[in-house]
Design a protein around this motif. Structure first.
Motif, PDB file in Angstrom:
ATOM      1  N   TYR A  19       0.855  -1.191   0.000  1.00 63.36           N
ATOM      2  CA  TYR A  19       0.000   0.000   0.000  1.00 63.36           C
ATOM      3  C   TYR A  19       0.894   1.245   0.000  1.00 63.36           C
ATOM      4  N   PRO A  20       0.572   2.231  -0.863  1.00 70.66           N
ATOM      5  CA  PRO A  20      -0.550   2.206  -1.792  1.00 70.66           C
ATOM      6  C   PRO A  20      -0.294   1.247  -2.959  1.00 70.66           C
ATOM      7  N   ALA A  21      -1.377   0.717  -3.497  1.00 70.61           N
ATOM      8  CA  ALA A  21      -1.275  -0.251  -4.582  1.00 70.61           C
ATOM      9  C   ALA A  21      -0.635   0.399  -5.806  1.00 70.61           C
ATOM     10  N   VAL A  22       0.303  -0.317  -6.421  1.00 73.15           N
ATOM     11  CA  VAL A  22       0.953   0.157  -7.644  1.00 73.15           C
ATOM     12  C   VAL A  22       0.317  -0.586  -8.813  1.00 73.15           C
ATOM     13  N   LEU A  23      -0.492   0.109  -9.572  1.00 73.22           N
ATOM     14  CA  LEU A  23      -1.193  -0.513 -10.694  1.00 73.22           C
ATOM     15  C   LEU A  23      -0.453  -0.239 -12.002  1.00 73.22           C
ATOM     16  N   PRO A  24      -0.563  -1.148 -12.975  1.00 75.73           N
ATOM     17  CA  PRO A  24       0.110  -0.945 -14.265  1.00 75.73           C
ATOM     18  C   PRO A  24      -0.284   0.380 -14.901  1.00 75.73           C
ATOM     19  N   SER A  25       0.682   1.070 -15.451  1.00 81.99           N
ATOM     20  CA  SER A  25       0.469   2.443 -15.905  1.00 81.99           C
ATOM     21  C   SER A  25      -0.347   2.528 -17.193  1.00 81.99           C
ATOM     22  N   LEU A  26      -0.442   1.436 -17.947  1.00 83.04           N
ATOM     23  CA  LEU A  26      -1.190   1.464 -19.204  1.00 83.04           C
ATOM     24  C   LEU A  26      -2.519   0.715 -19.099  1.00 83.04           C
ATOM     25  N   LEU A  27      -2.939   0.420 -17.886  1.00 81.83           N
ATOM     26  CA  LEU A  27      -4.150  -0.364 -17.670  1.00 81.83           C
ATOM     27  C   LEU A  27      -5.383   0.378 -18.188  1.00 81.83           C
ATOM     28  N   VAL A  28      -6.146  -0.291 -19.058  1.00 80.76           N
ATOM     29  CA  VAL A  28      -7.365   0.286 -19.598  1.00 80.76           C
ATOM     30  C   VAL A  28      -8.599  -0.266 -18.885  1.00 80.76           C
ATOM     31  N   THR A  29      -8.553  -1.546 -18.511  1.00 79.16           N
ATOM     32  CA  THR A  29      -9.666  -2.158 -17.785  1.00 79.16           C
ATOM     33  C   THR A  29      -9.152  -2.793 -16.502  1.00 79.16           C
ATOM     34  N   LEU A  30      -9.743  -2.395 -15.367  1.00 79.48           N
ATOM     35  CA  LEU A  30      -9.456  -2.999 -14.068  1.00 79.48           C
ATOM     36  C   LEU A  30     -10.777  -3.476 -13.488  1.00 79.48           C
ATOM     37  N   ASP A  31     -10.920  -4.794 -13.345  1.00 77.79           N
ATOM     38  CA  ASP A  31     -12.155  -5.383 -12.833  1.00 77.79           C
ATOM     39  C   ASP A  31     -11.836  -6.204 -11.590  1.00 77.79           C
ATOM     40  N   LEU A  32     -12.207  -5.654 -10.428  1.00 78.93           N
ATOM     41  CA  LEU A  32     -11.986  -6.327  -9.150  1.00 78.93           C
ATOM     42  C   LEU A  32     -13.319  -6.562  -8.432  1.00 78.93           C
ATOM     43  N   ARG A  33     -14.398  -6.609  -9.149  1.00 80.74           N
ATOM     44  CA  ARG A  33     -15.727  -6.750  -8.558  1.00 80.74           C
ATOM     45  C   ARG A  33     -15.861  -8.060  -7.766  1.00 80.74           C
ATOM     46  N   SER A  34     -16.715  -8.004  -6.771  1.00 81.82           N
ATOM     47  CA  SER A  34     -17.132  -9.196  -6.022  1.00 81.82           C
ATOM     48  C   SER A  34     -15.954  -9.969  -5.444  1.00 81.82           C
ATOM     49  N   ASN A  35     -15.139  -9.246  -4.683  1.00 78.16           N
ATOM     50  CA  ASN A  35     -14.120  -9.857  -3.853  1.00 78.16           C
ATOM     51  C   ASN A  35     -14.382  -9.459  -2.410  1.00 78.16           C
ATOM     52  N   LYS A  36     -13.354  -9.462  -1.596  1.00 74.26           N
ATOM     53  CA  LYS A  36     -13.472  -9.023  -0.206  1.00 74.26           C
ATOM     54  C   LYS A  36     -12.441  -7.932   0.070  1.00 74.26           C
ATOM     55  N   LEU A  37     -12.246  -7.074  -0.920  1.00 79.02           N
ATOM     56  CA  LEU A  37     -11.224  -6.033  -0.811  1.00 79.02           C
ATOM     57  C   LEU A  37     -11.521  -5.096   0.346  1.00 79.02           C
ATOM     58  N   GLN A  38     -10.480  -4.799   1.107  1.00 78.58           N
ATOM     59  CA  GLN A  38     -10.591  -3.902   2.256  1.00 78.58           C
ATOM     60  C   GLN A  38      -9.653  -2.720   2.059  1.00 78.58           C
ATOM     61  N   GLY A  39      -9.781  -1.735   2.920  1.00 78.69           N
ATOM     62  CA  GLY A  39      -8.905  -0.577   2.841  1.00 78.69           C
ATOM     63  C   GLY A  39      -9.455   0.491   1.921  1.00 78.69           C
ATOM     64  N   LEU A  40      -8.566   1.412   1.522  1.00 74.61           N
ATOM     65  CA  LEU A  40      -8.977   2.560   0.722  1.00 74.61           C
ATOM     66  C   LEU A  40      -9.082   2.201  -0.755  1.00 74.61           C
ATOM     67  N   LEU A  41      -9.850   2.998  -1.462  1.00 72.84           N
ATOM     68  CA  LEU A  41     -10.061   2.805  -2.885  1.00 72.84           C
ATOM     69  C   LEU A  41      -8.774   3.144  -3.650  1.00 72.84           C
ATOM     70  N   PRO A  42      -8.164   2.169  -4.365  1.00 70.37           N
ATOM     71  CA  PRO A  42      -6.951   2.492  -5.129  1.00 70.37           C
ATOM     72  C   PRO A  42      -7.298   3.351  -6.342  1.00 70.37           C
ATOM     73  N   VAL A  43      -6.400   4.263  -6.687  1.00 68.12           N
ATOM     74  CA  VAL A  43      -6.616   5.144  -7.840  1.00 68.12           C
ATOM     75  C   VAL A  43      -5.683   4.711  -8.964  1.00 68.12           C
ATOM     76  N   PRO A  44      -6.219   4.293 -10.112  1.00 64.12           N
ATOM     77  CA  PRO A  44      -5.373   3.841 -11.213  1.00 64.12           C
ATOM     78  C   PRO A  44      -4.769   5.016 -11.982  1.00 64.12           C
ATOM     79  N   HIS A  45      -3.963   4.690 -12.987  1.00 59.19           N
ATOM     80  CA  HIS A  45      -3.334   5.716 -13.815  1.00 59.19           C
ATOM     81  C   HIS A  45      -4.339   6.289 -14.819  1.00 59.19           C
ATOM     82  N   GLU A  46      -3.902   7.319 -15.509  1.00 61.02           N
ATOM     83  CA  GLU A  46      -4.810   8.107 -16.350  1.00 61.02           C
ATOM     84  C   GLU A  46      -5.349   7.362 -17.558  1.00 61.02           C
ATOM     85  N   ALA A  47      -4.718   6.242 -17.968  1.00 60.63           N
ATOM     86  CA  ALA A  47      -5.164   5.529 -19.165  1.00 60.63           C
ATOM     87  C   ALA A  47      -6.429   4.718 -18.933  1.00 60.63           C
TER      88      ALA A  47
END
Length: 749
Positions: free
Chosen positions: A563-591
């Protein structure tokens, strides 16, 4: 004896060389690609002062002046401008800089210095911007190729391209009256084709593919007396019709993916020299004329998406020279046809490519395919074919591409599949295949693409085998079967790089170890498995420069291991629905385009950094424990935003007041929060809005009759708020023209 080259021209060439870099990564991929300028030197081994003997250069035998410069496919890289010494070579008659990278340079105005040019090729070289009017001063040009300089870059998919608008295509045709070859593929012209082009009687080659052409095509161009090649492909706003054809030298005609209409004239059969004909995806009416059988020289025929009426004409059986036949989606009144009605195709023994997909064929895979001994590409997908995959098909060992997807094929994948030793792509998805994946599939050492999803395949699969044994594999799709996929079964294996992995519903319980080294991945789908614990940042970091699609939804993940989560910089689709994710909402890159994290246990607020995601199409953070005030940018931070789903959280305060004009929003769901205040009147700008759900909040307002101006609104839910006042019949201009569902219950109306 031929004179040595002139000192000033030698100096100009050397200075031009010094202004450029050699991009080694793209060099030596084939014998035609190598840095020709390496031989340009004055000192050292194998050097000579005579530039006329250097690679890519030809001099006039009498004067010694450089008249030809061919630097095509020379791995050159850098910008180029008007000060370049290239334009000192004023005796040049032939210039090619094709297939290099001049990183979005504009074509320099000093190109007009090369007034003797008869041939100019700047294709595939990364030029951009408006074509300068000075280029039109090259009145001796016989051949002009500026094609394929359209380049997309990421993030944000910025587009760089050449434009021909001021000056225009008409200006070019008026000035360059000697042209025999004109290739402007992917140059943005955005205008009609000028009728004056029919005056270029010497024209032999005209290619205007994907130029954003408009208006009606001048049919007299079909009658140009020397025209051999006409390519208008992918100009969807270009209308027109096929005129009557008399004797013509045309050998290549491609109007695919335009907007031509009317009937295909029987005089098409007069184009007896045609070798390539593509009229796909237009709006033609009626039947394909029987006279097409007269085109005895035809080798390539593409009728995809033509929607002709009647039956597929057996006259096509006369075209015995065909090597390439595409009939996909070509007939609109053609259903339930047995493949035996296409048995005339068996006469085309020279066929190398056959596409008869999307023709509603019923019955079994036809045996007449065995006659096509030269076939390397076969697509019979998206039909209603039944029965097993026949064992005789496995004897067609010349096949490189086999597509049988979206049929009703049954039984096992034949173990004889190992015979298809040339196979590069195998697509068996969306059938009813059962049984295990045969171990013989690991014999297909040339396999690049394997898609077996949406079948009933069963048994246990060792995932590592695919990555270690199939050394050419780039795409692996095993999703949605009844497989139990085991990972991490081979220690210290040599895993090669993949680009796409889809393992949805494969009973995975952990992240495969080989992902740690997959730094070329574009797509990863591990959704609907039983993976628990944390998302390892190790494989996310490894794919930081490539991963565009990541789907880990419907698992048991609790968060990221850093934390904070490091997400791929060219990510166009991030789908993490229906898990048990806790903590703060991660913010992805501008793409990012699709950001989907609903049905988790995330807390905190939506960060103001989300306002930087100006390419976002879908934002779904619903069914979490998020709170705070909504950022004011939510209504206008992305022109592309279509889906805004924030329901079932604990947001409070007012709804953002600014929704930009011309917004693409189609769905807004803010229900089941604690939002108050009034409905923002700027929603009236959301002219594409179809679904608006504001129920179960604390909104205090009168009935929003002004929403009736929204032309596409179908669902309006305002229940369980504090609306009050009188509900009146909408005024004339507030008519809710498409409303289907309205819920105003549990208010104070």
């Amino acid at each position: 004896m031929q004179p040595l080259c002139h000192d000033h021209e030698r100096s100009a060439l050397l200075q031009f060389k010094q202004s450029l870099y050699i991009y080694e990564n793209n060099c030596y991929t084939n014998p035609y690609t190598y840095p020709k300028v390496r031989s340009w030197k004055l000192e050292g081994e194998n050097s000579t002062a005579d530039c006329c003997s250097w690679d890519g250069i030809k001099c006039n035998e009498d004067t010694g002046h450089v008249i030809r410069l061919d630097l095509s496919s020379s791995c050159l890289y850098n910008s180029i401008n008007s000060a370049s010494t290239l334009f000192y070579l004023v005796h040049l008659e032939w210039l090619s800089l094709a297939d290099n990278n001049f990183i979005f340079s504009e074509i320099p105005a000093t190109i007009m210095n090369l007034s003797r040019l008869s041939h100019l090729n700047l294709s595939h070289s990364g030029f951009a911007g408006q074509i300068p009017p000075e280029l039109l001063e090259l009145s001796n040009l016989l051949s002009l190729d500026l094609s394929n300089n359209e380049i997309f870059t990421v993030p944000g998919n910025e587009e760089h391209y050449l434009e021909l608008q001021v000056p225009s295509l008409q200006n070019l045709v008026e000035k360059l009256t000697n042209l025999k070859v004109l290739d402007l593929d992917r140059v943005h012209i955005s205008s009609p084709i000028p009728h004056i082009l029919t005056n270029l009687k010497s024209l032999t080659y005209l290619s205007l593919e994907k130029c954003q052409l408009q208006g009606e095509f001048p049919t007299k161009i079909f009658q140009l007396p020397n025209l051999l090649v006409l390519n208008l492909r992918s100009n969807s706003d270009l209308t027109g019709y096929l005129s009557e054809f008399e004797s013509s030298p045309l050998t290549f005609l491609d109007i695919g993916w335009c907007n031509f209409s009317g009937a295909v004239p029987s005089s098409l059969g007069n184009l007896t020299k045609l070798v390539h004909l593509d009229i796909s995806s237009n709006n033609f009416l009626g039947e394909l004329p029987v006279s097409i059988g007269n085109l005895g020289s035809l080798k390539e025929l593409v009728l995809e998406g033509c929607n002709f009426s009647g039956q597929i004409s057996s006259a096509l059986g006369n075209l015995t020279q065909l090597t390439y036949l595409v009939l996909s989606r070509s007939y609109n009144k053609f259903s339930g046809q047995n493949p035996s009605s296409l048995s005339w195709i068996a006469r085309h023994t020279k066929l190398m490519l056959l596409d008869i997909s999307n023709l509603n064929l019923v019955g079994e895979i036809p045996f007449w395919l065995t006659n096509l001994t030269q076939l390397t590409y076969l697509n019979i997908g998206h039909n209603q074919l039944t029965g097993p995959i026949p064992s005789w098909l496995m004897s067609m060992n010349q096949l490189s591409f086999l597509y049988l997807q979206s049929n009703q094929l049954t039984r096992n994948i034949p173990s004889e599949i190992w015979n298809l030793t040339q196979l590069q792509e195998l697509h068996l998805a969306s059938n009813s295949l059962v049984g295990p994946i045969p171990s013989t599939i690991f014999e297909l050492k040339n396999l690049v693409y394997l898609n077996l999803e949406f079948n009933n395949l069963s048994g246990t699969v060792e995932l590592d085998m695919f990555v270690s044994q199939l050394e050419s594999l780039q795409t692996l799709v095993l999703s949605s079967n009844k497989l139990s996929v085991l990972s991490n079964t081979i220690a210290n294996a040599n895993f090669h790089k993949l680009m796409r992995i889809k393992l949805r519903s494969c009973n995975l319980t952990e992240f495969p170890n080989f992902l740690h080294d997959q730094d070329q991945l574009l797509v990863l789908d591990l959704s609907s498995n039983r993976i628990s614990g944390q998302i390892p940042s190790q494989f996310l970091n490894a794919t930081d420069y490539s991963l565009a699609y990541l789907n880990l939804s419907h698992n048991f993940l609790i968060g990221f291991d850093k934390y904070p989560a490091v997400l791929p910089s060219l990510l166009v689709t991030l789908d993490l629905r229906s898990n048990k994710l806790q903590g703060l909402l991660p913010v992805p890159h501008e793409a990012i385009g699709h950001y989907l994290v609903s049905n988790n246990q995330l807390i905190g607020e939506i960060s103001p950094l989300i306002c930087n995601l100006n390419h976002l199409y879908a934002l779904d953070v619903s069914n979490n424990n998020l709170g705070g005030v909504l950022p004011q940018c939510l209504g206008n931070f992305s022109y592309d935003l279509s889906i805004l789903a924030l329901q079932s959280n604990r947001f409070h305060g007012g709804i953002p007041q600014t929704f930009m004009s011309g917004t693409n929003l189609r769905m807004i769901d803010l229900s089941h929060n604690k939002l108050g205040g009034m409905i923002p009147r700027s929603l009236v700008n959301c002219t594409n809005l179809e679904f608006l759900h504001l129920g179960n909040n604390q909104i205090s307002d009168i009935f929003p009759s002004w929403l009736g101006t929204l032309p596409e609104l179908k669902v309006l839910v305002l229940k369980s708020n504090r609306f009050h006042g009188v509900i009146r019949e909408p005024e004339t201009n507030f008519e809710f023209p498409k409303l289907q569902i309205i819920d105003l219950s549990h208010n104070m109306f």
